[in-house]
Design a protein around this motif. Structure first.
Motif, PDB file in Angstrom:
ATOM      1  N   VAL A   2       0.863  -1.174   0.000  1.00  0.00           N
ATOM      2  CA  VAL A   2       0.000   0.000   0.000  1.00  0.00           C
ATOM      3  C   VAL A   2       0.899   1.223   0.000  1.00  0.00           C
ATOM      4  O   VAL A   2       1.830   1.317   0.804  1.00  0.00           O
ATOM      5  CB  VAL A   2      -0.925   0.028   1.232  1.00  0.00           C
ATOM      6  CG1 VAL A   2      -1.718   1.324   1.267  1.00  0.00           C
ATOM      7  CG2 VAL A   2      -1.859  -1.176   1.225  1.00  0.00           C
ATOM      8  N   GLN A   3       0.628   2.141  -0.891  1.00  0.00           N
ATOM      9  CA  GLN A   3       1.362   3.403  -0.919  1.00  0.00           C
ATOM     10  C   GLN A   3       0.460   4.492  -0.362  1.00  0.00           C
ATOM     11  O   GLN A   3      -0.709   4.591  -0.737  1.00  0.00           O
ATOM     12  CB  GLN A   3       1.788   3.752  -2.338  1.00  0.00           C
ATOM     13  CG  GLN A   3       2.832   2.823  -2.931  1.00  0.00           C
ATOM     14  CD  GLN A   3       2.253   1.504  -3.416  1.00  0.00           C
ATOM     15  OE1 GLN A   3       1.199   1.465  -4.030  1.00  0.00           O
ATOM     16  NE2 GLN A   3       2.947   0.409  -3.128  1.00  0.00           N
ATOM     17  N   LEU A   4       1.017   5.288   0.517  1.00  0.00           N
ATOM     18  CA  LEU A   4       0.266   6.351   1.182  1.00  0.00           C
ATOM     19  C   LEU A   4       0.948   7.687   0.932  1.00  0.00           C
ATOM     20  O   LEU A   4       2.169   7.809   1.116  1.00  0.00           O
ATOM     21  CB  LEU A   4       0.192   6.083   2.686  1.00  0.00           C
ATOM     22  CG  LEU A   4      -0.428   4.749   3.112  1.00  0.00           C
ATOM     23  CD1 LEU A   4      -0.266   4.547   4.611  1.00  0.00           C
ATOM     24  CD2 LEU A   4      -1.881   4.689   2.723  1.00  0.00           C
ATOM     25  N   VAL A   5       0.152   8.668   0.540  1.00  0.00           N
ATOM     26  CA  VAL A   5       0.689  10.002   0.271  1.00  0.00           C
ATOM     27  C   VAL A   5      -0.160  11.033   1.002  1.00  0.00           C
ATOM     28  O   VAL A   5      -1.347  11.187   0.706  1.00  0.00           O
ATOM     29  CB  VAL A   5       0.713  10.306  -1.234  1.00  0.00           C
ATOM     30  CG1 VAL A   5       1.264  11.713  -1.474  1.00  0.00           C
ATOM     31  CG2 VAL A   5       1.556   9.275  -1.984  1.00  0.00           C
ATOM     32  N   GLU A   6       0.479  11.733   1.947  1.00  0.00           N
ATOM     33  CA  GLU A   6      -0.206  12.774   2.705  1.00  0.00           C
ATOM     34  C   GLU A   6      -0.111  14.110   1.985  1.00  0.00           C
ATOM     35  O   GLU A   6       0.844  14.374   1.261  1.00  0.00           O
ATOM     36  CB  GLU A   6       0.391  12.938   4.098  1.00  0.00           C
ATOM     37  CG  GLU A   6       0.372  11.699   4.964  1.00  0.00           C
ATOM     38  CD  GLU A   6       1.690  10.960   4.941  1.00  0.00           C
ATOM     39  OE1 GLU A   6       2.013  10.251   5.915  1.00  0.00           O
ATOM     40  OE2 GLU A   6       2.417  11.105   3.933  1.00  0.00           O
ATOM     41  N   ALA A  23      -3.927   9.836   0.595  1.00  0.00           N
ATOM     42  CA  ALA A  23      -4.410   9.038  -0.531  1.00  0.00           C
ATOM     43  C   ALA A  23      -3.672   7.713  -0.573  1.00  0.00           C
ATOM     44  O   ALA A  23      -2.436   7.676  -0.498  1.00  0.00           O
ATOM     45  CB  ALA A  23      -4.198   9.799  -1.829  1.00  0.00           C
ATOM     46  N   ALA A  24      -4.422   6.645  -0.710  1.00  0.00           N
ATOM     47  CA  ALA A  24      -3.841   5.306  -0.721  1.00  0.00           C
ATOM     48  C   ALA A  24      -3.957   4.685  -2.099  1.00  0.00           C
ATOM     49  O   ALA A  24      -4.947   4.888  -2.805  1.00  0.00           O
ATOM     50  CB  ALA A  24      -4.540   4.425   0.299  1.00  0.00           C
ATOM     51  N   SER A  25      -2.966   3.931  -2.446  1.00  0.00           N
ATOM     52  CA  SER A  25      -3.011   3.156  -3.691  1.00  0.00           C
ATOM     53  C   SER A  25      -2.409   1.793  -3.419  1.00  0.00           C
ATOM     54  O   SER A  25      -1.687   1.585  -2.439  1.00  0.00           O
ATOM     55  CB  SER A  25      -2.248   3.865  -4.806  1.00  0.00           C
ATOM     56  OG  SER A  25      -0.894   4.049  -4.446  1.00  0.00           O
ATOM     57  N   ALA A  97      -1.011   6.097   8.324  1.00  0.00           N
ATOM     58  CA  ALA A  97      -0.530   4.726   8.334  1.00  0.00           C
ATOM     59  C   ALA A  97      -1.704   3.764   8.170  1.00  0.00           C
ATOM     60  O   ALA A  97      -2.839   4.100   8.523  1.00  0.00           O
ATOM     61  CB  ALA A  97       0.211   4.435   9.635  1.00  0.00           C
ATOM     62  N   ALA A  98      -1.399   2.574   7.659  1.00  0.00           N
ATOM     63  CA  ALA A  98      -2.413   1.552   7.422  1.00  0.00           C
ATOM     64  C   ALA A  98      -2.097   0.306   8.223  1.00  0.00           C
ATOM     65  O   ALA A  98      -0.945  -0.165   8.227  1.00  0.00           O
ATOM     66  CB  ALA A  98      -2.480   1.214   5.935  1.00  0.00           C
ATOM     67  N   ALA A  99      -3.108  -0.212   8.895  1.00  0.00           N
ATOM     68  CA  ALA A  99      -2.968  -1.419   9.707  1.00  0.00           C
ATOM     69  C   ALA A  99      -3.963  -2.477   9.211  1.00  0.00           C
ATOM     70  O   ALA A  99      -4.978  -2.141   8.631  1.00  0.00           O
ATOM     71  CB  ALA A  99      -3.237  -1.102  11.173  1.00  0.00           C
TER      72      ALA A  99
END
Length: 125
Positions: A2-6, A23-25, A97-99
């Protein structure tokens, strides 16, 4: 993966507001609980807020309750942090962050598998 961009950080006066976006991809966004953390210079990273995959449950650190609101739009693969009544002590780099979906302890940064690069929030007095 997962890519996360703030985005959405910046400079604001005390009492002002900002809305951060993340934004998540990659893998299915709705499979993850999402959290916001922050880190000020010389301090450890600390929990700010989290939201379950469904959006039905949210969690906040005591120091932001009543001022910050976390939300998510699974159709847009985006999580938000609305920050109101900002204080100089809110100055920090903010990370999303993603959990895993059913993570129990969402306040623990070790529960999160993926992190964004961070966005700077500076609150002037």
């Amino acid at each position: 993966q997962v890519q996360l961009v703030e985005s959405g950080g910046g400079l604001v006066q005390a009492g002002g507001s900002l809305r951060l976006s993340c934004a998540a991809s990659g893998r299915t966004f709705s499979s993850y609980a999402m959290g916001w953390f922050r880190q000020a210079p010389g301090k450890e990273r600390e929990f700010v807020a989290a939201i379950r995959w469904s959006g039905r449950s949210t969690y906040y650190a005591d120091f932001v309750k009543g001022r910050f609101t976390i939300s998510r739009d699974n159709a847009k693969n985006t999580v938000y942090l609305q920050m109101n009544s900002l204080k100089p002590e809110d100055t920090a780099v903010y990370y999303c962050a993603a959990a895993p979906k059913y993570t129990i302890v969402v306040v623990n940064p070790d529960a999160y598998d993926y992190w964004g690069q961070g966005t700077q929030v500076t609150v002037s007095s």
